[in-house]
Scaffold this active site. Sequence first.
Site, PDB file in Angstrom:
ATOM      1  N   HIS A 292       0.847  -1.195   0.000  1.00 24.44           N
ATOM      2  CA  HIS A 292       0.000   0.000   0.000  1.00 24.44           C
ATOM      3  C   HIS A 292       0.881   1.242   0.000  1.00 24.44           C
ATOM      4  O   HIS A 292       1.825   1.334   0.784  1.00 24.44           O
ATOM      5  CB  HIS A 292      -0.897   0.014   1.241  1.00 24.44           C
ATOM      6  N   SER A 293       0.602   2.183  -0.882  1.00 24.29           N
ATOM      7  CA  SER A 293       1.266   3.479  -0.897  1.00 24.29           C
ATOM      8  C   SER A 293       2.783   3.302  -0.984  1.00 24.29           C
ATOM      9  O   SER A 293       3.285   2.740  -1.959  1.00 24.29           O
ATOM     10  CB  SER A 293       0.842   4.277   0.347  1.00 24.29           C
ATOM     11  N   MET A 294       3.542   3.742   0.023  1.00 22.26           N
ATOM     12  CA  MET A 294       4.994   3.566  -0.006  1.00 22.26           C
ATOM     13  C   MET A 294       5.370   2.100  -0.143  1.00 22.26           C
ATOM     14  O   MET A 294       6.355   1.759  -0.818  1.00 22.26           O
ATOM     15  CB  MET A 294       5.623   4.157   1.259  1.00 22.26           C
TER      16      MET A 294
END
Length: 295
Positions: free
Chosen positions: A103-105
């Site tokens: 998720h994300s980073m």
Amino acid sequence: MPMPAEQLRLDLGHLTLAAQAWGSPELPPILLLHGWLDNSATFVHVAPQLAAAGYYVVALDLPGHGLSDHRAVGCGYWLWDYVSDVLLAADRLGFTQFTLAGHSMGGIIGVLLSASLPERVQRLLLIDGLLPYTAEADEAPQKLADFLRAQEALGGKRKPVYPERELAVKARMQGVGSITYEAAEHLCERGLEAVEGGFTWRSDARLTLPSPLRLSRAHALAFVQRIEAPTLLLLAEQGMLLTPLKQQLETVLAGTHIEHHNLPGGHHLHLDSAEGGQLVVEQMLKFLAKNESLP
């Protein structure tokens, strides 16, 4: 009742990572990577369902996050260091080949690892994360200056102390990619520690420093173009990725193995509610089933 998690400690040599695992180690492995200033609890709705579907699921607390060690003095938190840490964690777990979800980073870390060592990552599942923030060559001196000034100022700062846990939960709701109270509660389970006067964040304060050096856009796109694994990108309709990418999404993904879908919800769509987590898992399992014949 959701499947309980087994708590793991992974000694990487230079530091120890905390992790949570669901399912049997005999099953096909999925390694989960959370976003910036989050922790493995971000997958509380996703991981048990993936395990129930027949996978061994391990969610890491990345260095400086959750219950994992902080980096030594003089070391930073750069994307390429996280990539190395994830690879070492996979080795400690005995994952020769594995599905990687982020998720994300965590998704960005997954892109860098998948593009660099395609023989290790069988499938890549991305939740509202694809490209890192970039900067061009002429911006480099200013970026380094910003980092150095922020690093000097950090020594005079202290983490906030919340007299009540609920106040910390409410503060976390307003962090990067605002989240629901329920989601913030889950993250605070591993993200808070008791101190004199109340509660403060476990995370390393150095995580808030700006990057001293960023990849250029050409660098970032080169990694995306080099991904060989079948890849699923789930974009949150009210997230942080879809709006800036909307006009150029087809260009960025052209010639890649990336299948993308838009889902309702914010940046933490997988965590904000059980229903959002269910939507994410359904897309993941459908994609994995479609690619199950791959080695």
